[in-house]
Scaffold this motif. Structure first.
Motif, PDB file in Angstrom:
ATOM      1  N   SER A   1      -2.865   9.454 -33.153  1.00 31.94           N
ATOM      2  CA  SER A   1      -1.488   9.002 -32.984  1.00 31.94           C
ATOM      3  C   SER A   1      -1.209   7.910 -34.008  1.00 31.94           C
ATOM      4  O   SER A   1      -1.945   6.954 -34.120  1.00 31.94           O
ATOM      5  CB  SER A   1      -1.305   8.442 -31.580  1.00 31.94           C
ATOM      6  N   ASP A   2      -0.168   8.101 -34.744  1.00 34.88           N
ATOM      7  CA  ASP A   2       0.123   7.136 -35.801  1.00 34.88           C
ATOM      8  C   ASP A   2       1.256   6.197 -35.412  1.00 34.88           C
ATOM      9  O   ASP A   2       1.893   5.594 -36.253  1.00 34.88           O
ATOM     10  CB  ASP A   2       0.464   7.903 -37.079  1.00 34.88           C
ATOM     11  N   ASP A   3       1.508   6.093 -34.110  1.00 37.14           N
ATOM     12  CA  ASP A   3       2.612   5.218 -33.705  1.00 37.14           C
ATOM     13  C   ASP A   3       2.235   3.755 -33.924  1.00 37.14           C
ATOM     14  O   ASP A   3       1.073   3.391 -33.985  1.00 37.14           O
ATOM     15  CB  ASP A   3       3.017   5.457 -32.248  1.00 37.14           C
ATOM     16  N   ASP A   4       3.253   2.925 -34.042  1.00 30.85           N
ATOM     17  CA  ASP A   4       2.975   1.535 -34.398  1.00 30.85           C
ATOM     18  C   ASP A   4       2.802   0.649 -33.170  1.00 30.85           C
ATOM     19  O   ASP A   4       2.785   1.109 -32.044  1.00 30.85           O
ATOM     20  CB  ASP A   4       4.059   0.995 -35.327  1.00 30.85           C
ATOM     21  N   PHE A   5       2.657  -0.651 -33.450  1.00 24.58           N
ATOM     22  CA  PHE A   5       2.378  -1.593 -32.366  1.00 24.58           C
ATOM     23  C   PHE A   5       3.645  -2.271 -31.835  1.00 24.58           C
ATOM     24  O   PHE A   5       3.570  -3.080 -30.946  1.00 24.58           O
ATOM     25  CB  PHE A   5       1.444  -2.703 -32.860  1.00 24.58           C
ATOM     26  N   SER A   6       4.787  -1.949 -32.454  1.00 23.70           N
ATOM     27  CA  SER A   6       5.999  -2.682 -32.079  1.00 23.70           C
ATOM     28  C   SER A   6       6.298  -2.518 -30.592  1.00 23.70           C
ATOM     29  O   SER A   6       6.073  -1.464 -30.013  1.00 23.70           O
ATOM     30  CB  SER A   6       7.190  -2.155 -32.878  1.00 23.70           C
ATOM     31  N   LYS A   7       6.815  -3.586 -30.041  1.00 27.44           N
ATOM     32  CA  LYS A   7       7.103  -3.520 -28.597  1.00 27.44           C
ATOM     33  C   LYS A   7       8.592  -3.327 -28.387  1.00 27.44           C
ATOM     34  O   LYS A   7       9.378  -3.645 -29.230  1.00 27.44           O
ATOM     35  CB  LYS A   7       6.618  -4.800 -27.945  1.00 27.44           C
TER      36      LYS A   7
ATOM     37  N   PRO B   1      -8.460   3.239 -42.948  1.00 24.64           N
ATOM     38  CA  PRO B   1      -7.551   4.386 -42.836  1.00 24.64           C
ATOM     39  C   PRO B   1      -6.280   4.051 -42.042  1.00 24.64           C
ATOM     40  O   PRO B   1      -5.170   4.369 -42.467  1.00 24.64           O
ATOM     41  CB  PRO B   1      -8.409   5.432 -42.116  1.00 24.64           C
ATOM     42  N   ARG B   2      -6.461   3.414 -40.905  1.00 22.99           N
ATOM     43  CA  ARG B   2      -5.285   3.118 -40.091  1.00 22.99           C
ATOM     44  C   ARG B   2      -4.468   1.968 -40.692  1.00 22.99           C
ATOM     45  O   ARG B   2      -3.240   2.017 -40.725  1.00 22.99           O
ATOM     46  CB  ARG B   2      -5.725   2.767 -38.667  1.00 22.99           C
TER      47      ARG B   2
ATOM     48  N   GLN C   1      -8.438   0.085 -33.758  1.00 27.52           N
ATOM     49  CA  GLN C   1      -8.968   1.252 -33.048  1.00 27.52           C
ATOM     50  C   GLN C   1      -8.633   1.267 -31.551  1.00 27.52           C
ATOM     51  O   GLN C   1      -8.489   2.326 -30.963  1.00 27.52           O
ATOM     52  CB  GLN C   1     -10.502   1.318 -33.223  1.00 27.52           C
TER      53      GLN C   1
ATOM     54  N   SER D   1     -10.689   8.277 -38.256  1.00 26.08           N
ATOM     55  CA  SER D   1     -10.675   6.816 -38.213  1.00 26.08           C
ATOM     56  C   SER D   1      -9.248   6.277 -38.126  1.00 26.08           C
ATOM     57  O   SER D   1      -9.002   5.258 -37.494  1.00 26.08           O
ATOM     58  CB  SER D   1     -11.373   6.247 -39.446  1.00 26.08           C
ATOM     59  N   SER D   2      -8.313   6.964 -38.767  1.00 26.33           N
ATOM     60  CA  SER D   2      -6.941   6.433 -38.768  1.00 26.33           C
ATOM     61  C   SER D   2      -6.267   6.665 -37.419  1.00 26.33           C
ATOM     62  O   SER D   2      -5.213   6.108 -37.153  1.00 26.33           O
ATOM     63  CB  SER D   2      -6.121   7.072 -39.879  1.00 26.33           C
TER      64      SER D   2
ATOM     65  N   ARG E   1       3.946   1.689 -44.076  1.00 24.07           N
ATOM     66  CA  ARG E   1       5.171   1.839 -43.289  1.00 24.07           C
ATOM     67  C   ARG E   1       5.828   0.492 -43.001  1.00 24.07           C
ATOM     68  O   ARG E   1       7.038   0.372 -42.971  1.00 24.07           O
ATOM     69  CB  ARG E   1       4.837   2.555 -41.995  1.00 24.07           C
ATOM     70  N   LYS E   2       4.972  -0.520 -42.797  1.00 24.24           N
ATOM     71  CA  LYS E   2       5.534  -1.804 -42.368  1.00 24.24           C
ATOM     72  C   LYS E   2       5.532  -2.865 -43.455  1.00 24.24           C
ATOM     73  O   LYS E   2       5.828  -4.017 -43.185  1.00 24.24           O
ATOM     74  CB  LYS E   2       4.753  -2.292 -41.167  1.00 24.24           C
TER      75      LYS E   2
END
Lengths: 500, 72
Positions: free
Chosen positions: B66-72, A109-110, A433, B62-63, A117-118
């Protein structure tokens, strides 16, 4: 007479006649035509289009490509032979194949949302984006390539052997391997993932029709397990006993290995990226959850029921149980003679769909995660060309290795697939996660987990205490991930609790 | 905590689908198969239903909220 053109008796159980071989030949040619159609449908010269089919797979394509890819020739031949030898306890494979969907549920899902998006194309894209630590990306991509490479090699070997058997030794192993490899290369390089997925659709449909035939034969012709119970009890009384405690531990170990290993197949991850939308992906995975009940279960039952029909097969012969049962059915049900070549086509289809998907995934990882990183200014056309060249080179190497190593003991090493692929799971599952864990714990965990898994697999007792080497490796992997994570937080903040 | 529960639920189901409590062959047969086989098949079917429900209703858990990304 007509039936005899399709079939021929063989000591190996079942061999195709000229008509049957022509049917298989026609089927293989159809794959090339589908590959060409995939090429025509190409929208642009980009890695996204070549390796993910433009991220536009609807439900039927996505479901059937996931299905055809997950069930390889090993499901049709290996599971049946294993069930013949092991009896009812081999039913663990039904649960194990379902467990894969549980693995997807943790990260898909994630990962799907991030991939949209990426614009991720490969597993390496996610790892690099999430951790920004090149050694970890390289390590996980190499593990993926090693696992997939072994997968391709073993499946190609099985394909060559199968061609030899079903042709009644009229087709040489080497020629069969080369010819089928060329066919796969042609349709794969023409249309990339789109062609592979479309051929998977054909292959998936053939698999489903064949399984319908197997189910019909098992329940209506042989009367189901109840119909052969009496003779089964007298021939193999041992298979009725519940598994021993060690067998139960191995049962759970196998299920968990599938959970963490198969769900990490790089080509399966790319299919998650390729879904048209989230709803399509969810529906496909929901239906996939039930497929082992209609696939693995029937195949295991076929192997078990074969015990009462062919009670004293040796180990090597038992690997051909599917073909033996097919030969028997064709003799007893000549009206259904066309199902013989179709079932052979299904086994070939299952194997080819696995090989082509794995090959495409290897090609994408080499191109995207290695070449593109080294030459970031390459344009899409160049990258696509590099991808196709990679496919050709990889296939060439695989074919040569298959022909050279077919009788060598090195195959023990090549059987290591899930054991190493499971070591990717912490970085993907926990990585999606738990955002606080950094790259170093995952790198060290994956490195030592892989070393332990490979080492234990190569030792005489590859399942200490009944647990697979891959799970021991995964255990070490997870312990290292959490220990290093907590230790590094203590050093940084003075308290493990601040890690939260 | 709720998220961890839903993510670990499939593993718990897989553990229970192993016929741990069947020790002896007790001659009970259903559809020509011993009872422990029926137990594990029911376990498999239950797992498939569980996954359908989880994927259908708990996908967003599961998703991640917060749907924010990993970018720093």
């Amino acid at each position: 007479m007509k039936v005899m053109m399709i079939l021929a008796n063989s000591s190996n159980g079942y061999a195709l006649g000229n008509g049957g071989l022509a049917f298989i030949g026609l089927y293989i040619l159809t794959l090339i035509v589908i590959g060409w159609l995939g090429h025509r449908a190409k929208k642009e010269d980009s890695l996204e289009d070549h390796y993910l089919g433009g991220r536009a797979f609807g439900f039927s394509v996505l479901f059937l490509t996931l299905y055809a890819t997950q069930y390889s020739g090993n499901s049709f031949m290996g599971f049946v032979g294993k069930a013949y030898r092991g009896g009812f306890p081999v039913l663990y494979t039904v649960v194990a194949m379902m467990a894969v969907i549980g693995g997807y549920f943790i990260y898909a899902p994630r990962l799907y949302r991030l991939s949209r998006r990426k614009k991720y194309v490969t597993l390496g894209d996610y790892v690099q984006d999430r951790f920004s630590f090149r050694p970890l990306t390289i390590l996980l991509v190499l593990i993926g390539i090693f696992g997939l490479g072994n997968y391709v090699l073993t499946n190609l070997l099985a394909l060559g052997k199968l061609a030899e058997i079903v042709s009644g030794n009229r087709i040489d192993f080497n020629y069969a391997v080369i010819a089928l490899a060329v066919v796969m290369l042609v349709y794969e390089t023409m249309g990339g993932m789109r062609s592979v997925a479309w051929t998977d659709v054909t292959q998936g449909v053939i698999l489903l029709i064949s399984l319908g035939f197997i189910a019909f034969a098992l329940f209506f012709h042989f009367g189901g397990p109840g119909g052969v119970a009496e003779s089964l009890e007298s021939v193999r009384p041992d298979i009725w006993d519940p598994p021993s405690i060690k067998q139960k531990i191995t049962w759970l170990s196998s299920v968990l290995l599938f959970f963490f290993g198969i769900s990490m197949y790089p080509h399966a991850i790319q299919r998650i990226y390729a879904a048209k939308d989230e709803k399509t992906l969810r529906r496909s995975l929901q239906v996939m959850s039930f497929m082992p009940l209609f696939t693995t279960f029937f195949l295991v039952l076929l192997g078990i029921m074969a015990i009462s029909i062919f009670p004293s097969l040796e180990r090597v012969e038992s690997d051909r149980t599917t073909l033996l049962m097919l030969g028997k059915l064709m003799n007893e049900l000549p009206a259904l003679a066309i199902m013989g070549p179709l079932l052979v086509a299904a086994v070939i289809a299952a194997t080819m769909s696995t090989i082509d998907s794995a090959l495409l995934a290897i090609s994408s990882m080499v191109t995207n995660d290695f070449y593109r990183t080294k030459y970031p200014n390459s344009n899409s056309k160049t990258l696509t060309r590099v991808g196709k060249m990679t496919s050709i080179i990889v296939m060439l190497c695989v074919v040569l290795l298959t022909i050279k190593l077919q009788d060598k003991t090195i195959w023990r090493l090549l059987e290591i697939k899930l054991e190493v692929l499971a070591q990717i799971a912490p970085a993907v599952m926990l990585g999606t996660q738990i955002r606080k864990i950094g790259a170093i714990p995952f790198f060290i965990g994956a490195l030592f987990g892989t070393i332990l898994a490979v080492y234990l697999t190569m030792t005489p007792n590859s399942k200490p205490l009944g647990v697979h080497a891959g799970l021991w490796g995964l255990g070490l992997n997870l312990i290292l991930v959490f220990t290093i994570h907590i230790f590094s937080n203590v050093r940084r903040t003075g308290s493990p609790s601040l890690a939260k | 905590m709720k998220r961890v529960f839903y993510l670990l639920l499939p593993i718990a189901f897989l553990v229970t689908s192993v016929p741990w409590f069947f020790v002896k062959n007790n001659e009970n047969r259903l559809f020509g198969m011993p009872d422990w086989v029926i137990y594990s098949l029911i376990g498999a079917a239950s797992f498939a239903i569980l996954m359908t429900i989880l994927i259908g209703f708990f996908w967003n858990i599961s998703s991640g909220e917060s749907d924010d990304d990993f970018s720093k």
